[in-house]
Write a protein that holds these residues in place. Structure first.
Motif, PDB file in Angstrom:
ATOM      1  N   PRO A  45       0.798  -1.224   0.000  1.00 19.56           N
ATOM      2  CA  PRO A  45       0.000   0.000   0.000  1.00 19.56           C
ATOM      3  C   PRO A  45       0.832   1.276   0.000  1.00 19.56           C
ATOM      4  O   PRO A  45       0.313   2.353  -0.269  1.00 19.56           O
ATOM      5  N   LYS A  46       2.106   1.149   0.301  1.00 25.12           N
ATOM      6  CA  LYS A  46       2.963   2.333   0.365  1.00 25.12           C
ATOM      7  C   LYS A  46       3.585   2.638  -1.010  1.00 25.12           C
ATOM      8  O   LYS A  46       3.791   3.783  -1.360  1.00 25.12           O
ATOM      9  N   GLN A  48       4.134   2.383  -5.283  1.00 25.81           N
ATOM     10  CA  GLN A  48       3.305   2.449  -6.474  1.00 25.81           C
ATOM     11  C   GLN A  48       3.543   1.181  -7.285  1.00 25.81           C
ATOM     12  O   GLN A  48       4.592   1.005  -7.890  1.00 25.81           O
ATOM     13  N   VAL A  59       6.030  -1.380   5.696  1.00 29.84           N
ATOM     14  CA  VAL A  59       4.679  -1.941   5.722  1.00 29.84           C
ATOM     15  C   VAL A  59       4.615  -3.253   4.925  1.00 29.84           C
ATOM     16  O   VAL A  59       3.901  -4.187   5.309  1.00 29.84           O
ATOM     17  N   ASP A  62       6.144  -5.912   7.111  1.00 28.80           N
ATOM     18  CA  ASP A  62       5.174  -6.273   8.156  1.00 28.80           C
ATOM     19  C   ASP A  62       4.062  -7.147   7.589  1.00 28.80           C
ATOM     20  O   ASP A  62       3.613  -8.101   8.234  1.00 28.80           O
ATOM     21  N   ARG A  87      -7.933  -4.261   6.859  1.00 27.36           N
ATOM     22  CA  ARG A  87      -7.025  -3.217   7.355  1.00 27.36           C
ATOM     23  C   ARG A  87      -6.610  -2.235   6.267  1.00 27.36           C
ATOM     24  O   ARG A  87      -6.583  -1.033   6.491  1.00 27.36           O
ATOM     25  N   TYR A  88      -6.277  -2.766   5.104  1.00 28.24           N
ATOM     26  CA  TYR A  88      -5.721  -1.888   4.069  1.00 28.24           C
ATOM     27  C   TYR A  88      -6.666  -1.677   2.884  1.00 28.24           C
ATOM     28  O   TYR A  88      -6.281  -1.053   1.906  1.00 28.24           O
TER      29      TYR A  88
ATOM     30  N   ARG B  29      -1.523   8.391  -3.359  1.00 32.60           N
ATOM     31  CA  ARG B  29      -1.488   7.849  -1.989  1.00 32.60           C
ATOM     32  C   ARG B  29      -2.890   7.697  -1.424  1.00 32.60           C
ATOM     33  O   ARG B  29      -3.102   7.009  -0.434  1.00 32.60           O
ATOM     34  N   ILE B 143      -0.699  -0.060  14.562  1.00 31.78           N
ATOM     35  CA  ILE B 143      -0.428   0.610  13.290  1.00 31.78           C
ATOM     36  C   ILE B 143      -0.855  -0.283  12.125  1.00 31.78           C
ATOM     37  O   ILE B 143      -1.460   0.175  11.158  1.00 31.78           O
ATOM     38  N   PHE B 144      -0.605  -1.575  12.247  1.00 35.22           N
ATOM     39  CA  PHE B 144      -1.021  -2.523  11.208  1.00 35.22           C
ATOM     40  C   PHE B 144      -2.544  -2.639  11.160  1.00 35.22           C
ATOM     41  O   PHE B 144      -3.148  -2.592  10.090  1.00 35.22           O
ATOM     42  N   GLY B 147      -4.272   0.048   9.349  1.00 35.55           N
ATOM     43  CA  GLY B 147      -4.001   0.201   7.922  1.00 35.55           C
ATOM     44  C   GLY B 147      -3.094   1.379   7.626  1.00 35.55           C
ATOM     45  O   GLY B 147      -3.246   2.039   6.605  1.00 35.55           O
ATOM     46  N   VAL B 148      -2.149   1.635   8.524  1.00 39.16           N
ATOM     47  CA  VAL B 148      -1.209   2.740   8.315  1.00 39.16           C
ATOM     48  C   VAL B 148      -0.120   2.278   7.345  1.00 39.16           C
ATOM     49  O   VAL B 148       0.419   1.178   7.476  1.00 39.16           O
ATOM     50  N   THR B 149       0.182   3.128   6.357  1.00 39.33           N
ATOM     51  CA  THR B 149       1.205   2.742   5.381  1.00 39.33           C
ATOM     52  C   THR B 149       2.529   3.443   5.640  1.00 39.33           C
ATOM     53  O   THR B 149       3.553   3.056   5.093  1.00 39.33           O
ATOM     54  N   GLY B 150       2.527   4.479   6.450  1.00 41.17           N
ATOM     55  CA  GLY B 150       3.752   5.208   6.747  1.00 41.17           C
ATOM     56  C   GLY B 150       3.451   6.307   7.732  1.00 41.17           C
ATOM     57  O   GLY B 150       2.397   6.287   8.382  1.00 41.17           O
ATOM     58  N   ALA B 151       4.340   7.262   7.851  1.00 46.13           N
ATOM     59  CA  ALA B 151       4.103   8.372   8.761  1.00 46.13           C
ATOM     60  C   ALA B 151       4.446   9.670   8.021  1.00 46.13           C
ATOM     61  O   ALA B 151       5.327   9.651   7.154  1.00 46.13           O
TER      62      ALA B 151
END
Lengths: 165, 194
Positions: A45-46, A48, A59, A62, A87-88, B29, B143-144, B147-151
Motif C-alpha cells: 500500500p505504500k 506504487q 509496511v 510487516d 485493514r488496508y 497515496r 499501526i497494522f 491500515g497505516v502505510t507510513g508516517a
C-alpha cells in the motif's frame, strides 16, 4: 577468458549466500506455495505498483510477516486476503472485487467487443449489397452496348448515303 | 445516423482523454481507508511517559481526538509538530501514536523505551509538544490494524471511539480547514450517539 572462469565460482557463491538469507520454515509444501501466491497477489500500500514480495518498505515487510504468521496458523487464501482487506482496503489485493464502482472493468471490454462485432457485421453486410450491385452491372452494360450498336448503325447508314451526294 | 456514427470514435477519444487527464490531478497515496466508520481496533500499548501504564482504546473515548502517527525518524512528522502544537493551543485533543521502525537485531540494534522517551522529550521541547500522551507501538500492531502505510498519518476519532477520517500525509494550514470542519461537526453533534 581466465577472468570469466574465476568469476563463475564467485557468482555461484553469491547465489548460495542469497539463498541462505531469509530462510522461511513451512510445515508443508502447500503452505509454502500459498505464502508465495499470497505475497505475489497482495499489493504494497505504500509503493506504487509493487507486490509485497517485491518491496522492502516497512509496511510490506510487516505484511509479509503477518502473511507468514497467518499461513502457519493454517488460514487459507481467502482468509488471509480478507484479513489484509479489513485493514488496508480493496487496494491491497490485485484482484478487484465485483461491485457497482468496479463493474466497468468488466462491462467496458464487453461493450467494446460487442460494438466492434456489430460494426464489422454491418460493414460485411454493406459490402455484400455492393456485390449485388456489381452483378447488376452486365445488364446495364448490354444496354450501353445496344445503344452503341444503334449509334454505329446510324453512322454507317449515313456514311453509305454520303458518296451518292 | 451515419454522420452520428462518424463522431463516435472522436467522442470515445475525448472521454478517454478526460479520464486520463483527471488522473493527473489525483493523489496516488489516496486510496481510501478500510476503517472509516469502524471502531478503533482493540489495543493495549505502553504510554511513553510511564511505560508501566498500558493505554487501551477506552482511554481515547469521551472526546473527539486526533490520533497522529509519527516518529522521530520521519522528517515530515517533525515539520508537522509546530502546526499541531498550534492546534493543541486552540484546544484540539491530539494523541500521538509513536511508529517504531523495525530494529535489526543482527546489527546489534535494540529498542529502548527509556532512551526513546528522552529523545522524544528533547525533540518536543525544541519543536513544541502537541501531544496529550504518546502511545508506543513497538511491534506496529495497532499501526497494522489501522491500515497505516507510513508516517505521518492522522485519524479523526469521535467521542465513541469510532474512526471518522483517515488523513495520509502531514496536516498543514492548507489542508487543516477541511479536517477542522469534520472535527467541529463531531464536537457539536457527536454527543447524541450511544
Amino acid at each position: 577468458m581466465r577472468l570469466k572462469m574465476l568469476c563463475l565460482p564467485a557468482l555461484l557463491l553469491m547465489l548460495q549466500a542469497g539463498a541462505t538469507e531469509d530462510l522461511l520454515q513451512f510445515e508443508s509444501a502447500e503452505q509454502q506455495q500459498l505464502y508465495r501466491q499470497l505475497t505475489a497477489e497482495l499489493r504494497c500500500p505504500k509503493c506504487q505498483n509493487q507486490n509485497i514480495a517485491d518491496s522492502n518498505a516497512v509496511v510490506a515487510v510487516d505484511m509479509r510477516n503477518k502473511t507468514l504468521e497467518l499461513v502457519r496458523q493454517g488460514q487459507n487464501h481467502d482468509q488471509v486476503i480478507d484479513y489484509m482487506k479489513q485493514r488496508y482496503g480493496d487496494f491491497v489485493h490485485y484482484q478487484p472485487p465485483f461491485q457497482l464502482s468496479t463493474v466497468w472493468l468488466w462491462l467496458l471490454p464487453l461493450l467494446a467487443v460487442l460494438t466492434l462485432g456489430f460494426t464489422v457485421f454491418r460493414r460485411s453486410k454493406a459490402s455484400q449489397t455492393t456485390a449485388v450491385d456489381d452483378r447488376a452491372e452486365p445488364e446495364d452494360l448490354s444496354d450501353v452496348a445496344a445503344q452503341l450498336q444503334a449509334m454505329i448503325d446510324e453512322a454507317s447508314a449515313k456514311a453509305r448515303h454520303k458518296p451518292e451526294e | 445516423m451515419r454522420k452520428a456514427l462518424f463522431y463516435v470514435p472522436l467522442a470515445a477519444f475525448l472521454a478517454l482523454s478526460l479520464f486520463l487527464l483527471s488522473g493527473l490531478f489525483s493523489d496516488p497515496r489516496d486510496h481510501g481507508s478500510a476503517l472509516i466508520e469502524k471502531p478503533l481496533p482493540a489495543f493495549s500499548l505502553p504510554d511513553l511517559q510511564q511505560p508501566a501504564r498500558l493505554v487501551t482504546a477506552a482511554d481515547l473515548k469521551g472526546e473527539v481526538t486526533l490520533l497522529n502517527v509519527w516518529g522521530l525518524w520521519c522528517p515530515t512528522c517533525n515539520a508537522e509538530l509546530g502546526f499541531l502544537t498550534e492546534l493543541r493551543q486552540q484546544g484540539v485533543r491530539i494523541v500521538g501514536l509513536y511508529y517504531v521502525q523495525p530494529v535489526d537485531a543482527s546489527f546489534g540494534d535494540t529498542f529502548d523505551i527509556n532512551q526513546l522517551r528522552l529523545d522524544v522529550q528533547d525533540k518536543l521541547t525544541e519543536q513544541g509538544d502537541p501531544y496529550l500522551m504518546n502511545i508506543v507501538d513497538e511491534k506496529r500492531s495497532l499501526i497494522f490494524d489501522l491500515g497505516v502505510t507510513g508516517a505521518p498519518e492522522t485519524f479523526l476519532i469521535d467521542r465513541n471511539g469510532v474512526i471518522r477520517h483517515h488523513h495520509v500525509g502531514d496536516i498543514n494550514p492548507q489542508n487543516w480547514p477541511k479536517i477542522q470542519q469534520l472535527y467541529q461537526q463531531l464536537q457539536q453533534g457527536g454527543s447524541d450517539a450511544p
